[in-house]
Every structure is written in C-alpha cells, then in structure tokens.
Design an enzyme around this catalytic site. Structure first.
Site, PDB file in Angstrom:
ATOM      1  N   ASP A 191     131.530  31.907  71.654  1.00 19.68           N
ATOM      2  CA  ASP A 191     130.646  32.908  72.255  1.00 19.68           C
ATOM      3  C   ASP A 191     131.243  34.301  72.331  1.00 19.68           C
ATOM      4  O   ASP A 191     130.760  35.146  73.083  1.00 19.68           O
ATOM      5  CB  ASP A 191     130.262  32.449  73.669  1.00 19.68           C
ATOM      6  CG  ASP A 191     131.477  32.273  74.584  1.00 19.68           C
ATOM      7  OD1 ASP A 191     132.598  32.623  74.158  1.00 19.68           O
ATOM      8  OD2 ASP A 191     131.304  31.807  75.724  1.00 19.68           O
ATOM      9  N   GLU A 197     130.943  24.636  68.533  1.00 24.25           N
ATOM     10  CA  GLU A 197     130.719  24.757  69.983  1.00 24.25           C
ATOM     11  C   GLU A 197     129.382  25.461  70.271  1.00 24.25           C
ATOM     12  O   GLU A 197     129.313  26.482  70.956  1.00 24.25           O
ATOM     13  CB  GLU A 197     131.883  25.494  70.670  1.00 24.25           C
ATOM     14  CG  GLU A 197     132.027  25.148  72.137  1.00 24.25           C
ATOM     15  CD  GLU A 197     133.122  25.985  72.804  1.00 24.25           C
ATOM     16  OE1 GLU A 197     132.901  27.164  73.109  1.00 24.25           O
ATOM     17  OE2 GLU A 197     134.227  25.438  73.020  1.00 24.25           O
ATOM     18  N   GLU A 222     128.832  36.732  76.885  1.00 30.39           N
ATOM     19  CA  GLU A 222     128.995  35.512  76.092  1.00 30.39           C
ATOM     20  C   GLU A 222     127.730  34.655  75.992  1.00 30.39           C
ATOM     21  O   GLU A 222     127.468  34.034  74.963  1.00 30.39           O
ATOM     22  CB  GLU A 222     130.157  34.671  76.640  1.00 30.39           C
ATOM     23  CG  GLU A 222     131.542  35.274  76.411  1.00 30.39           C
ATOM     24  CD  GLU A 222     131.961  36.303  77.452  1.00 30.39           C
ATOM     25  OE1 GLU A 222     131.156  36.612  78.360  1.00 30.39           O
ATOM     26  OE2 GLU A 222     133.094  36.809  77.354  1.00 30.39           O
ATOM     27  N   HIS A 246     140.107  36.076  83.866  1.00 32.16           N
ATOM     28  CA  HIS A 246     140.028  37.202  82.920  1.00 32.16           C
ATOM     29  C   HIS A 246     138.627  37.727  82.666  1.00 32.16           C
ATOM     30  O   HIS A 246     138.479  38.765  82.011  1.00 32.16           O
ATOM     31  CB  HIS A 246     140.618  36.781  81.573  1.00 32.16           C
ATOM     32  CG  HIS A 246     139.705  35.869  80.802  1.00 32.16           C
ATOM     33  ND1 HIS A 246     139.645  34.525  81.019  1.00 32.16           N
ATOM     34  CD2 HIS A 246     138.795  36.132  79.833  1.00 32.16           C
ATOM     35  CE1 HIS A 246     138.756  33.982  80.207  1.00 32.16           C
ATOM     36  NE2 HIS A 246     138.220  34.933  79.481  1.00 32.16           N
ATOM     37  N   ARG A 265     135.218  39.494  82.031  1.00 29.42           N
ATOM     38  CA  ARG A 265     134.770  40.881  82.189  1.00 29.42           C
ATOM     39  C   ARG A 265     133.989  41.093  83.480  1.00 29.42           C
ATOM     40  O   ARG A 265     134.221  42.041  84.223  1.00 29.42           O
ATOM     41  CB  ARG A 265     133.821  41.216  81.023  1.00 29.42           C
ATOM     42  CG  ARG A 265     134.310  42.279  80.097  1.00 29.42           C
ATOM     43  CD  ARG A 265     133.534  42.206  78.781  1.00 29.42           C
ATOM     44  NE  ARG A 265     134.492  42.288  77.690  1.00 29.42           N
ATOM     45  CZ  ARG A 265     134.829  43.413  77.076  1.00 29.42           C
ATOM     46  NH1 ARG A 265     134.277  44.540  77.407  1.00 29.42           N
ATOM     47  NH2 ARG A 265     135.728  43.409  76.115  1.00 29.42           N
ATOM     48  N   HIS A 317     146.406  37.432  81.858  1.00 32.67           N
ATOM     49  CA  HIS A 317     145.784  37.899  80.604  1.00 32.67           C
ATOM     50  C   HIS A 317     146.277  39.313  80.271  1.00 32.67           C
ATOM     51  O   HIS A 317     146.622  40.077  81.161  1.00 32.67           O
ATOM     52  CB  HIS A 317     144.265  37.885  80.830  1.00 32.67           C
ATOM     53  CG  HIS A 317     143.417  38.067  79.609  1.00 32.67           C
ATOM     54  ND1 HIS A 317     143.272  39.273  78.965  1.00 32.67           N
ATOM     55  CD2 HIS A 317     142.641  37.202  78.920  1.00 32.67           C
ATOM     56  CE1 HIS A 317     142.446  39.139  77.941  1.00 32.67           C
ATOM     57  NE2 HIS A 317     142.051  37.878  77.886  1.00 32.67           N
TER      58      HIS A 317
HETATM   59  C1  UD1 Z   1     137.497  38.059  75.105  1.00 30.68           C
HETATM   60  C2  UD1 Z   1     136.093  37.482  74.940  1.00 30.68           C
HETATM   61  C3  UD1 Z   1     135.860  36.390  75.962  1.00 30.68           C
HETATM   62  C4  UD1 Z   1     136.960  35.346  75.944  1.00 30.68           C
HETATM   63  C5  UD1 Z   1     138.313  36.032  76.066  1.00 30.68           C
HETATM   64  C6  UD1 Z   1     139.402  35.021  75.905  1.00 30.68           C
HETATM   65  C7  UD1 Z   1     134.306  39.008  74.229  1.00 30.68           C
HETATM   66  C8  UD1 Z   1     133.329  40.021  74.636  1.00 30.68           C
HETATM   67  N1  UD1 Z   1     135.115  38.538  75.178  1.00 30.68           N
HETATM   68  O1  UD1 Z   1     137.529  38.688  76.379  1.00 30.68           O
HETATM   69  O2  UD1 Z   1     134.624  35.748  75.684  1.00 30.68           O
HETATM   70  O3  UD1 Z   1     136.773  34.487  77.031  1.00 30.68           O
HETATM   71  O4  UD1 Z   1     138.447  37.010  75.038  1.00 30.68           O
HETATM   72  O5  UD1 Z   1     140.608  35.489  76.431  1.00 30.68           O
HETATM   73  O6  UD1 Z   1     134.367  38.646  73.084  1.00 30.68           O
HETATM   74  N2  UD1 Z   1     144.462  42.717  75.020  1.00 30.68           N
HETATM   75  C9  UD1 Z   1     145.724  42.967  74.576  1.00 30.68           C
HETATM   76  N3  UD1 Z   1     146.343  42.022  73.807  1.00 30.68           N
HETATM   77  C10 UD1 Z   1     145.744  40.846  73.452  1.00 30.68           C
HETATM   78  C11 UD1 Z   1     144.462  40.609  73.922  1.00 30.68           C
HETATM   79  C12 UD1 Z   1     143.821  41.543  74.697  1.00 30.68           C
HETATM   80  O7  UD1 Z   1     146.299  44.021  74.853  1.00 30.68           O
HETATM   81  O8  UD1 Z   1     146.358  40.035  72.754  1.00 30.68           O
HETATM   82  C13 UD1 Z   1     143.795  43.738  75.857  1.00 30.68           C
HETATM   83  C14 UD1 Z   1     143.190  44.869  75.051  1.00 30.68           C
HETATM   84  O9  UD1 Z   1     143.545  46.060  75.676  1.00 30.68           O
HETATM   85  C15 UD1 Z   1     141.715  44.699  75.231  1.00 30.68           C
HETATM   86  C16 UD1 Z   1     141.577  43.926  76.529  1.00 30.68           C
HETATM   87  O10 UD1 Z   1     142.747  43.122  76.599  1.00 30.68           O
HETATM   88  O11 UD1 Z   1     141.094  45.970  75.299  1.00 30.68           O
HETATM   89  C17 UD1 Z   1     140.370  43.030  76.614  1.00 30.68           C
HETATM   90  O12 UD1 Z   1     140.259  42.205  75.458  1.00 30.68           O
HETATM   91  P1  UD1 Z   1     138.782  41.814  74.914  1.00 30.68           P
HETATM   92  O13 UD1 Z   1     138.944  40.942  73.719  1.00 30.68           O
HETATM   93  O14 UD1 Z   1     137.937  43.022  74.757  1.00 30.68           O
HETATM   94  O15 UD1 Z   1     138.157  41.022  76.122  1.00 30.68           O
HETATM   95  P2  UD1 Z   1     138.633  39.695  76.818  1.00 30.68           P
HETATM   96  O16 UD1 Z   1     138.420  39.886  78.272  1.00 30.68           O
HETATM   97  O17 UD1 Z   1     139.959  39.310  76.320  1.00 30.68           O
HETATM   98  N1  UDP Z   2     145.818  29.448  77.375  1.00 29.33           N
HETATM   99  C1  UDP Z   2     147.082  29.647  76.824  1.00 29.33           C
HETATM  100  N2  UDP Z   2     148.013  30.348  77.554  1.00 29.33           N
HETATM  101  C2  UDP Z   2     147.752  30.845  78.792  1.00 29.33           C
HETATM  102  C3  UDP Z   2     146.458  30.647  79.337  1.00 29.33           C
HETATM  103  C4  UDP Z   2     145.505  29.953  78.587  1.00 29.33           C
HETATM  104  O1  UDP Z   2     147.362  29.202  75.715  1.00 29.33           O
HETATM  105  O2  UDP Z   2     148.637  31.462  79.381  1.00 29.33           O
HETATM  106  C5  UDP Z   2     144.807  28.737  76.574  1.00 29.33           C
HETATM  107  C6  UDP Z   2     144.119  27.601  77.293  1.00 29.33           C
HETATM  108  O3  UDP Z   2     144.860  26.400  77.152  1.00 29.33           O
HETATM  109  C7  UDP Z   2     142.770  27.537  76.585  1.00 29.33           C
HETATM  110  C8  UDP Z   2     142.525  28.963  76.176  1.00 29.33           C
HETATM  111  O4  UDP Z   2     143.761  29.643  76.265  1.00 29.33           O
HETATM  112  O5  UDP Z   2     142.853  26.731  75.417  1.00 29.33           O
HETATM  113  C9  UDP Z   2     141.515  29.586  77.092  1.00 29.33           C
HETATM  114  O6  UDP Z   2     141.442  30.944  76.818  1.00 29.33           O
HETATM  115  P1  UDP Z   2     140.763  31.978  77.794  1.00 29.33           P
HETATM  116  O7  UDP Z   2     140.763  31.450  79.174  1.00 29.33           O
HETATM  117  O8  UDP Z   2     141.431  33.277  77.522  1.00 29.33           O
HETATM  118  O9  UDP Z   2     139.292  32.090  77.209  1.00 29.33           O
HETATM  119  P2  UDP Z   2     137.944  31.257  77.458  1.00 29.33           P
HETATM  120  O10 UDP Z   2     138.212  29.832  77.207  1.00 29.33           O
HETATM  121  O11 UDP Z   2     137.494  31.571  78.845  1.00 29.33           O
HETATM  122  O12 UDP Z   2     137.004  31.857  76.468  1.00 29.33           O
END
Ligand code: UD1
Ligand code: UDP
Length: 364
Positions: A96, A118, A132, A205, A207, A238
């Site tokens: 999603d 999924e 999502e 984490h 949004r 996160h």
């Molecule tokens: C995204 C997904 C969410 C998922 C989550 C898993 C969307 C809209 N959201 O949300 O569905 O649950 O990932 O974790 O697709 N960042 C870093 N390094 C990284 C990753 C993220 O610096 O490796 C920072 C970046 O500044 C970025 C912010 O985190 O701007 C948010 O990342 P983003 O992918 O936009 O949203 P998530 O909350 O991670």
């Molecule tokens: N996870 C990980 N390291 C962490 C926290 C979570 O590898 O420190 C893994 C967790 O086991 C799961 C996935 O990340 O498989 C979940 O990701 P997240 O919660 O970021 O996203 P969501 O599932 O809500 O989309």
C-alpha cells in the site's frame, strides 16, 4: 519465458518482496528485473543484503521531507521509463505504499498487467491509514492478479467487483521472510540489557500519527516504564526526522527506555522473539509478531488486519495515552491473557506464499 518487473521502495516492501523475488528467480519460467525506487534508502539496504537481492535499477528518489507529490511523480515517471525499456509481461508490486501505487499506475498507463501482492486489506476508512488505504484499493482496482493473504481480504475484493479469476488466497510473504531472519541463538546489547526484565518493543512511524497521536503514544510508554519497574522498553526509531524529533523530545533520557536506530531485520525479529509484547502502529509487525510468540498492541484506531484481532494475536488499543497504557497493563498483570495471545495461531499463512504466487504466475 515471462519477464517480471518487480518494483519496491520501502523497508516493509523489501522484506516481503525479496522472498518472492528469490522464488521467481529460481524458476526457468521467469526472467526477473528488480527496480528499487529508493523511497527509503538506509532502511532497505539491510534487507537487500540479507536476501542477497541486487537491484537492476535504483531510481534513488528519496529526499529530505519528501512529500506524496514528490514520491508519486518521481516513481511514475521513473518506472514508466523502465517499463518502456524492459517491456515486461508483468509488473509486480506489494502492499500500500506510494511506491507501489505509482508503479502500478505506470504499468496501467503502459498496458502491462499488474500482480498485486498483499491485496484486499481494508479499513474502509479512506483516511486511515493515510494515504495507504487509498493506495491499496487503487492498486487492486487496476490489478490482473490480486494475491490476497486471507479469505477475508479476498471477500473484500469480491465485494468491490473483482472477478474470481483475478483473486488468489495465498497467505502473506511476511511469514516466508521469517525463514531468513528469526534466529534462536541471536543476542544483542538490547537483549543483554533487558536480561532479568520483561522486554517491550515499540515502533511508531505512521504519517497520520506524527503530532498529537505520537505524543499520546509516547506518554503511554513513559507511564508503562514507571508503573512496571520490571520492564525494559526498546524503541528502534524510524528514520523519518519528524518521528525522531518527537521520540527524542518525549522519550530520551527516560529510565529503562532505550532509543536506537532502526534494526536490521534479523536483529529486529530476534528482539521480537524475546519480547514480552510489542506496541506498534506498523502493519507488517501485526503479521509477523504472532509467529515469534509476541503479543501485539496496535496503537491505531483502525486496522486493515482484523484477522489478527479475531485470532487473538493483537489488540486494537487506539491512540490515546490511557487506552494504550490499559491494554499494556492488562497483559503485564494478567498472565492468562498474555499466555493466550502468545500462543494464538497466526492467521497470515504458512510460509509458502511465494511458492504459491510463482505457481499461479507460471500457469497464466
Ligand atoms: C512509508 C510508507 C508507509 C510505510 C512506511 C514503512 C508511503 C506514503 N508511506 O512511510 O506506507 O508504512 O514507509 O516504513 O508510501 N527516511 C530516511 N531514510 C530512510 C527512510 C526514510 O531518511 O531509509 C526519511 C526521509 O527523510 C523521508 C521520511 O523518512 O522523507 C519519510 O519517509 P517516507 O517514505 O516518505 O514515509 P514513511 O513514513 O517512511
Ligand atoms: N522492522 C525492521 N527493523 C526495525 C523495525 C521494523 O526490520 O527496526 C521490520 C519489521 O520486522 C517489519 C517491517 O520492518 O517486517 C515493518 O515496517 P514498517 O513498520 O516500517 O512498515 P509497515 O509494515 O507499517 O508498512
């Protein structure tokens, strides 16, 4: 031979797509092209390393404070170009995220059929989780193959008019991933620090939770630590700077609350396997924690995984400080309730989901 373009960009997609990519690559019926969008950067690399998946393309789209506009635009045009060059027979996406939505849209605009891993999970509230719920339903709408983890998600798809020959109940590849991660002899600083105490793992984490909801969650976590001196709380935070700022502001320096960077998934699953419970707003953790014997308190008002609540592996607590504390208090004081959750059966599959998906795509 069918050419499959697999596209993913975030941590949970990497963890749940890699087992499928490995399965598809092991079969002569497929040629597999892997594209990461780079929606996440540091947070997906450990998963690529763990599974040994080397992307053929990396769009590298991540930027600080990226917006949904940035991600959608960059993935749509980037994946569009790769489709034009590679001419795949199928584009496979997961879940999603905005990466998955924009990649599926690029395939749709290019007249390439989409396989959605999924599929069919719904809260029926378009704003929760945001964006999502919209992303997942929109991907389903344009997918030729909807791989639903459970009968309930398949039923959601039928009700929306998907045809029977487009829906396949296969379980969730999250359970396949556990074969690569959970390790009985794993130890770490966190596990050692928690020795003799009840380890509680936290993740948050989403949004829509950044702001008031997270303040409430973090308040509950502090309350749990003070009310139960025999607990040790570990929160791998996160990489989102907005989440990190709140976590630091409200939780750093608190007694028996340990904040750290995101863990690689072997460490995280092994930590979950040692945890008395997990408090989370994550989707994927609701699926995998039951297989690791860890009860889940979901810090959200809705879940698209009601099967977990019905199976007794998760409790939907809401986002209020008092509600989250009460849910944790119950499990920390009522051993029977905790034991029942710990031993309830995981409703999300048998670890053979990738094999089932590959069998279906091979025959199509
Ligand atoms: C995204 C997904 C969410 C998922 C989550 C898993 C969307 C809209 N959201 O949300 O569905 O649950 O990932 O974790 O697709 N960042 C870093 N390094 C990284 C990753 C993220 O610096 O490796 C920072 C970046 O500044 C970025 C912010 O985190 O701007 C948010 O990342 P983003 O992918 O936009 O949203 P998530 O909350 O991670
Ligand atoms: N996870 C990980 N390291 C962490 C926290 C979570 O590898 O420190 C893994 C967790 O086991 C799961 C996935 O990340 O498989 C979940 O990701 P997240 O919660 O970021 O996203 P969501 O599932 O809500 O989309």
């Amino acid at each position: 031979m069918k050419k499959i373009l697999a596209v993913f960009g975030t941590r949970p997609e990497a963890i749940k797509m890699c087992p499928l990519i490995i399965e598809l690559k092991s079969r002569s019926a497929f040629s597999v092209v892997v594209c990461v969008t780079g929606q996440h950067r540091e947070m997906i690399q450990p998963s690529l390393d763990l599974f040994g998946v080397v992307p053929d393309y990396d769009l590298g789209i991540m930027r600080p404070s990226q917006t949904l506009f940035d991600i959608s635009r960059d993935v749509l045009s980037g994946v569009g170009k790769i489709i034009e060059k590679e001419k795949p027979d199928i584009v496979a996406v997961h879940g999603d995220t905005t990466t998955a939505f924009a990649a599926a849209l690029a395939a749709f605009y290019s007249n390439v059929p989409v396989a959605h891993i999924e599929a069919g999970l719904r809260t029926f509230d378009i704003l929760s989780p945001y964006p999502e719920e919209f992303n997942r339903a929109s991907i389903d709408k344009i997918s030729r193959w909807c791989f639903a983890p459970t009968e309930r998600s398949a039923e959601n798809l039928r009700r929306e008019g998907k045809r029977d020959n487009e829906i396949f109940v296969v379980g969730n590849t999250a359970i396949d991933a556990l074969k690569y991660t959970a390790s009985a002899d794993f130890t770490s600083d966190v596990i050692r620090a928690a020795q003799g105490k009840r380890l509680i793992t936290v993740t948050a984490h989403r949004r829509e939770n950044i702001g008031d909801n997270m303040r409430e969650m973090f308040g509950a976590i502090k309350d749990i630590a003070s009310a139960f001196p025999d607990t040790f709380i570990c929160y791998p935070v996160h990489k989102n700077p907005a989440v990190r700022e709140l976590a630091k502001k409200y939780l750093s320096g608190c007694d028996r609350i340990f904040l750290c960077d995101p863990m690689d998934t072997v460490s995280f699953h092994s930590t979950l396997a040692r945890s008395y419970l997990v408090l989370t707003d994550s989707g994927g953790i609701q699926e995998e924690a039951p297989s690791l014997g860890c009860p889940v308190i979901v810090m959200r008002n809705t879940t698209e995984r009601p099967e977990a609540v019905e199976a007794g592996t998760a409790v939907l607590a809401g986002v209020g400080r008092r509600e989250i504390f009460s849910a944790a208090e119950r499990l920390l004081t009522d051993k029977t309730a905790h034991d029942a959750m710990k031993s309830a059966k995981n409703p999300f599959g048998d670890g053979k989901t990738s094999e089932k998906i590959a069998n279906i795509l091979e025959k199509c």
